[in-house]
Motif scaffolding. Structure first.
Motif, PDB file in Angstrom:
ATOM      1  N   TYR A 129       0.789  -1.237  -0.141  1.00 37.54           N
ATOM      2  CA  TYR A 129      -0.025  -0.054   0.114  1.00 37.54           C
ATOM      3  C   TYR A 129       0.942   1.139  -0.016  1.00 37.54           C
ATOM      4  CZ  TYR A 129      -3.565   3.235   1.336  1.00 37.54           C
ATOM      5  OH  TYR A 129      -4.636   4.476   0.984  1.00 37.54           O
ATOM      6  N   ASP A 157      -5.788  -1.428  -5.319  1.00 33.79           N
ATOM      7  CA  ASP A 157      -5.148  -2.759  -5.471  1.00 33.79           C
ATOM      8  C   ASP A 157      -4.578  -3.387  -3.950  1.00 33.79           C
ATOM      9  OD1 ASP A 157      -5.071  -2.609  -8.400  1.00 33.79           O
ATOM     10  OD2 ASP A 157      -4.043  -0.948  -8.236  1.00 33.79           O
ATOM     11  N   ASN A 158      -4.319  -2.349  -3.421  1.00 30.42           N
ATOM     12  CA  ASN A 158      -3.568  -2.730  -1.941  1.00 30.42           C
ATOM     13  C   ASN A 158      -4.313  -2.375  -0.702  1.00 30.42           C
ATOM     14  OD1 ASN A 158      -1.340  -3.281  -4.126  1.00 30.42           O
ATOM     15  ND2 ASN A 158      -0.433  -4.557  -2.372  1.00 30.42           N
ATOM     16  N   TYR A 159      -5.268  -2.344  -0.684  1.00 30.90           N
ATOM     17  CA  TYR A 159      -6.216  -1.861   0.639  1.00 30.90           C
ATOM     18  C   TYR A 159      -7.457  -3.009   0.610  1.00 30.90           C
ATOM     19  CZ  TYR A 159      -7.045   0.523   5.079  1.00 30.90           C
ATOM     20  OH  TYR A 159      -7.438   0.603   6.116  1.00 30.90           O
ATOM     21  N   TRP A 160      -7.374  -3.912   1.624  1.00 23.49           N
ATOM     22  CA  TRP A 160      -8.497  -4.883   1.647  1.00 23.49           C
ATOM     23  C   TRP A 160      -9.465  -4.435   2.446  1.00 23.49           C
ATOM     24  CZ3 TRP A 160     -10.764  -7.859   5.171  1.00 23.49           C
ATOM     25  CH2 TRP A 160     -11.733  -8.949   4.638  1.00 23.49           C
ATOM     26  N   SER A 161     -10.749  -4.749   1.830  1.00 29.94           N
ATOM     27  CA  SER A 161     -11.999  -4.743   2.913  1.00 29.94           C
ATOM     28  C   SER A 161     -13.182  -5.730   2.148  1.00 29.94           C
ATOM     29  CB  SER A 161     -12.632  -3.442   3.020  1.00 29.94           C
ATOM     30  OG  SER A 161     -13.492  -2.994   2.105  1.00 29.94           O
ATOM     31  N   CYS A 168     -10.751  -4.509   7.798  1.00 32.52           N
ATOM     32  CA  CYS A 168     -10.180  -4.120   6.619  1.00 32.52           C
ATOM     33  C   CYS A 168      -8.530  -3.568   7.065  1.00 32.52           C
ATOM     34  CB  CYS A 168     -10.863  -2.614   5.897  1.00 32.52           C
ATOM     35  SG  CYS A 168     -10.639  -1.115   6.999  1.00 32.52           S
ATOM     36  N   SER A 171      -2.563  -4.386   2.080  1.00 29.65           N
ATOM     37  CA  SER A 171      -2.291  -5.529   1.900  1.00 29.65           C
ATOM     38  C   SER A 171      -0.862  -5.597   1.026  1.00 29.65           C
ATOM     39  CB  SER A 171      -3.140  -6.174   0.977  1.00 29.65           C
ATOM     40  OG  SER A 171      -3.451  -5.704  -0.196  1.00 29.65           O
ATOM     41  N   GLU A 173       1.041  -7.942  -2.002  1.00 29.54           N
ATOM     42  CA  GLU A 173       0.569  -9.121  -2.835  1.00 29.54           C
ATOM     43  C   GLU A 173       1.930  -9.387  -3.402  1.00 29.54           C
ATOM     44  OE1 GLU A 173      -1.873  -6.951  -5.499  1.00 29.54           O
ATOM     45  OE2 GLU A 173      -3.825  -7.930  -4.388  1.00 29.54           O
ATOM     46  N   ASN A 200      -1.689 -13.012  -1.464  1.00 30.85           N
ATOM     47  CA  ASN A 200      -2.066 -11.762  -1.064  1.00 30.85           C
ATOM     48  C   ASN A 200      -2.084 -11.750   0.353  1.00 30.85           C
ATOM     49  OD1 ASN A 200      -3.177  -9.129  -0.762  1.00 30.85           O
ATOM     50  ND2 ASN A 200      -5.077  -9.593  -1.182  1.00 30.85           N
ATOM     51  N   VAL A 202      -2.994  -9.805   3.789  1.00 33.09           N
ATOM     52  CA  VAL A 202      -3.743  -8.761   4.257  1.00 33.09           C
ATOM     53  C   VAL A 202      -3.439  -8.569   5.597  1.00 33.09           C
ATOM     54  CG1 VAL A 202      -5.993  -7.989   4.785  1.00 33.09           C
ATOM     55  CG2 VAL A 202      -5.598  -9.159   2.876  1.00 33.09           C
ATOM     56  N   LYS A 214     -14.738   0.799  -3.558  1.00 31.65           N
ATOM     57  CA  LYS A 214     -13.616   0.063  -3.060  1.00 31.65           C
ATOM     58  C   LYS A 214     -12.885   1.162  -2.276  1.00 31.65           C
ATOM     59  CE  LYS A 214     -10.585  -3.677  -4.124  1.00 31.65           C
ATOM     60  NZ  LYS A 214     -10.089  -4.773  -5.359  1.00 31.65           N
TER      61      LYS A 214
END
Length: 898
Positions: A129, A157-161, A168, A171, A173, A200, A202, A214
């Motif tokens: 991130y 692309d690189n923050y997950w929820s 959340c 992340s 990858e 990935n 997280v 998102k």
């Protein structure tokens, strides 16, 4: 390296590092946001949210996952799968970023002789991130990755929820560089076909709020503990380790392609991209369908059943387009079983049922394709008759939406008929449908129920259920909740005098909490000692986190205080009726299997006092004889007064004994078994039951019906409700016998005779009505009015004339008007204020520009109706007989303008 070996190495790597192996959950979970489990972490969500404490600090699993939103992309790209295996390692407040990176890097890069996958470290890249300098530092320290192979990427692309309020975090990858033959260099940011994501990580540390996308949501604050959730795609790693170009050519999917290629006139990988896509669809969807059926889903018209049906039908359509017309589903399911069985043994043990459901859908869809082909032929003829050269987008969409024809199949059939297709119109209608579907899906999404208020009580231990042995229990109030918030005291008025949802959590309870198809007990909870004036009616009992009994109550007097001692008492009449219903369900299940065979397997149930509903997998309706047999076998077992024996046993031992389990249900290692009459009925069940089968009382089957493709439903009364139903039936029969003046046993024959006479009389009335209408038609033709250059018959018809009769009449009248320009418009007074109408225009009037399909729109506007047709004949239906005269006047006016 074979896929099963890839799975084993992943599990071994993390188990050796102190992780507890957690079996894959069913792809069906009780989650309001998910049709299917679509990520490895789904079963762990309560732990990440803090609603429950995880029973382990570290876990590893390989979860069955299904994602279908991009189903139309399957096979077109070489990375989409509807079913995939997500390998993941999880930390619940234990290790964090550094540990996750160390574990992933060592498994990926360790040599194969040391348990790793043996990936070349020089071909691995990482993304992080935007501001995650900490992760970058660990990638350099742990993995020795140079900065040029670490790329920063944004929230998309690189923050997950999960896309909804919940956990959340940033992340990181891991990507593998497949080499210059797959695209330009420059890392994942430059080309994700060359640089393929395989893992990935997280770093779950925050809780998000509501948002619109998102990338647009509020961060509410940190989670109670930092957690790790990782996901490694088994299929993608297999693709790389097996040296194949795409996931469809790995050892688990390629056998299905080879099976079908041996049957098709055109093979796989011969330069025809469209054919290759079809082979991939078959390979992908067959595996997904087998998994879904294995977890208890049958084809249907909504929800999970609809997804399954769509997958199976896409397989069949793809095979048709490859030129495969013979049945193939049995062999295809066997190929899936053989490929997947080492990792999923249930596909082997349950193969017969899985194959039977898939084969039945294949046969049903082949019949549907035949019906759709007839519709296509009609549409093609109408298109040519109108002088058009392209099938309308509306026709193509109807073929797709109603009969499941893909556009490519319609295009192929249209080309054979020397026609094109309005593809743009079709895609517009498809886009509108997708938009509606997305809106519906978004409307169904909601945040996970906040159970954090109950967490302390959940962690303290489960409610002790005493209801198997007693109906009255002294208990302590552990917690009081009003509208989901914990309070110290609650009185009969509520805190502000309004009706609120009040729940009592007790340490012990005789109340059965709703589960397994049995609804909750009713009864009351009373205070003791100084609180003896407190009384509440128990209206429902639900489980919190599957362990805590929440008693939903109406406080009738006094007040309840946390820590008080109370007496919880189940209504004995309610419990007796509930046990009759539940035991009766087991009896009906056993009888169905005895009459129909072992394929009649439970698909769901509901039982309450005096009533049961039982769903089961079976193809085709039961005959009257089969239904009578099921009822007789059930009642013979009741009369036999079998002992009902319950005991606890190891799950695998219980299954080996022949105990029936619900497909798709997850069970603990130790299960409760209910045995009725030795081998007659043996099921895994946590419900309450009678002591002996005779206590069920008579069982009366009310009916049997379909609730979906391959799923039937039986409903029945038991005990006194059954007796009362039979008493009503007896009284009804006696009344009929008295009215008809025949013995009771002759009533069915006499009723059948009367019904036949009534039908004959109705047919005679219809004949006389139509004869009168035809006579009126002769007079109508003679009295045709001249409107401009057109002879017009515009007439209201008496009630009772059907749309079919109207079509016949307008044809008669039009024939009597000769070759001069003529129009016939008849509107009838139908039942329930409906207004059917038909318009006919002869060729001479058409030459003047008059069209029947235009005139029905004029009529429809006057009577609030809809209709359509062709230039010579059109029809429709509306509402409001009072508007018929206005509609006829509108037709005259329209013709006058021609």
């Amino acid at each position: 390296m074979q896929t099963h070996e890839i799975r084993k190495r992943f599990l071994d790597h993390f188990v050796n590092a102190g992780h507890t192996e957690v079996p894959s959950a069913s792809v069906i979970l009780d989650d309001p946001n998910l049709l299917f489990v679509n990520a490895g972490m789904v079963q762990f969500v309560p732990y990440f949210l803090g609603a429950r404490s995880a029973p382990w600090n570290r876990a590893v699993s390989i979860q069955k996952c299904i994602r279908t939103p991009d189903i139309d992309e399957v096979g077109i790209t070489t990375r989409h799968n509807t079913f995939f295996q997500m390998a993941g390692n999880f930390s619940f407040g234990d290790y964090f970023k550094k540990g996750a990176i160390e574990f992933a890097w060592s498994l990926l890069t360790n040599p194969t002789d040391r348990g790793g996958y043996g990936f070349d470290p020089e071909r691995l890249w990482a993304t992080v991130y935007l501001d995650d300098d900490e992760a970058i530092g660990y990638w350099q320290e742990v993995a020795g990755l140079p900065l040029e192979r670490i790329q920063r990427r944004g929230m998309a692309d690189n923050y997950w929820s999960m896309g909804i309020p919940g956990p959340c975090g940033p992340s990181s990858e891991i990507y593998y560089d497949r080499g210059p033959e797959y695209g330009i260099e420059g890392g994942p940011e430059a080309n994700e076909d060359r640089y393929i994501e395989i893992w990935n990580l997280v770093f779950m540390q925050n809780e998000r709020g509501e948002g619109t996308s998102k990338e647009d949501f509020e961060i509410l604050g940190p989670l109670p503990r930092k957690n790790i959730d990782t996901g490694m795609g088994i299929e993608r790693v297999a693709c790389l380790l097996q040296g194949v170009d795409n996931v469809y050519e790995t050892d688990l999917l390629r056998p299905a392609i080879d099976l079908m290629a041996a049957r098709a006139p055109r093979g796989y990988g011969q330069g025809n991209h469209a054919d290759d896509v079809r082979y991939r669809i078959i390979a992908d969807h067959s595996r997904t369908a087998a998994i879904i059926i294995g977890d208890g889903v049958s084809p249907g018209n909504e929800g999970r059943g609809y997804v399954l049906r769509r997958l199976l039908r896409r397989i069949i359509r793809a095979a048709k387009l490859l030129g495969i017309d013979d049945p193939f589903m049995a062999d295809l399911m066997a190929t899936v079983r053989d490929a997947m069985g080492p990792s999923y043994p249930e596909l082997v043990s349950d193969y017969d049922r899985i194959a039977r459901i898939a084969i039945a859908e294949e046969a049903a869809f082949n019949r549907t394709l035949a019906s759709g082909s007839r519709l296509f032929d009609d549409a093609a003829r109408a298109t040519k008759a109108s002088g058009a050269s392209r099938l309308s987008g509306s026709d193509a969409f109807t073929l797709h939406d109603t009969y499941g024809f893909p556009l490519e199949l319609t295009l192929e059939m249209a080309a054979e008929a020397d026609l094109g297709v309005d593809e743009e119109g079709f895609r517009t209608l498809m886009a509108e449908q997708r938009q509606r579907a997305k809106a519906d899906a978004a409307a169904r999404k909601q945040a996970h129920t906040d159970l954090s208020a109950y967490r302390e009580l959940v962690d303290a231990g489960p409610t002790e259920f005493t209801g198997f042995d007693e109906l009255t229990t002294e208990a302590t109030i552990l917690g009081i909740f009003v509208d989901g918030k914990r309070v110290p005291v609650v009185s009969h008025t509520g805190r502000d005098g309004t009706q609120e949802r009040v729940e009592l959590i007790l340490d012990r309870s005789p109340f059965y909490a709703e589960s397994g198809g049995q609804i909750a007990d009713e009864g009351d909870i009373r205070g003791t000692g100084s609180s003896e004036t407190a009384k509440a009616a128990v209206t429902d009992v639900q489980k919190i986190a599957k362990t805590l009994w929440a008693h939903r109550i109406n406080v009738e007097s006094g007040e309840f205080v946390e820590g008080d001692t109370v007496v919880a008492a189940v209504d004995p009449r309610w419990r007796h009726g509930a046990t009759q219903g539940h035991s009766g369900t087991h009896m009906v299940h056993a009888a169905l299997r005895q009459v129909l065979g072992p394929n009649a397997v439970q698909a769901g149930s509901l039982n309450r006092p005096g009533y049961l509903r039982f769903d089961f997998n079976f193809q085709g309706a039961l005959s009257d004889e089969q239904r009578e047999q099921v009822e007789e076998v059930t009642n013979e077992a009741v009369q036999a007064d079998f002992e009902v024996h319950t005991f606890h046993e190891n799950l695998e031992k219980a299954k080996a004994m022949g105990a029936m389990a619900m497909f798709g249900e997850s069970y603990p290692d130790e299960v409760r078994v209910v045995e009725i009459g030795g081998p007659f009925s043996l099921e895994l069940c946590g419900g309450t039951h009678v002591g002996r089968s005779a206590q069920i009382g008579p069982v009366t089957i009310l009916g049997e019906s379909s609730v979906g493709s391959g799923v039937r439903r039986v409903e029945a009364y038991v005990g006194l409700d059954s007796f009362r139903h039979l008493a009503k039936e007896r009284a009804l029969m006696a009344g009929l016998a008295s009215s008809l003046k025949v013995p009771s046993e002759e009533v069915p024959a006499r009723v059948a005779t009367l019904v036949e006479r009534l039908r004959a009389a109705e047919k005679e009335l219809d004949r006389l009505r139509l004869a009168g209408a035809r006579a009126a038609a002769v007079n109508a033709a003679a009295g045709a009015e001249q409107v401009g250059k057109v002879r017009l018959v515009a007439q209201r018809m008496a009630g009772g004339i059907s749309a079919g009769d109207l079509r016949s009449l307008v044809g008669d009248i039009r024939g009597k008007l000769g070759s001069e320009p003529a129009v016939v418009a008849l509107i009838a007074e139908g039942d329930d204020d409906t207004v059917p109408y038909v318009v006919a225009v002869n060729p001479a009037a058409q030459d003047l520009g008059v069209r029947a399909n235009d005139l029905v729109k004029v009529v429809g506007a006057a009577v609030n109706g809809r209709g359509g047709g062709k230039a010579d004949l059109a029809q429709g239906s509306g509402q409001g007989a009072a508007n018929i005269d206005a509609a006829l006047a509108a037709v005259r006016a329209e013709i006058g303008r021609s």
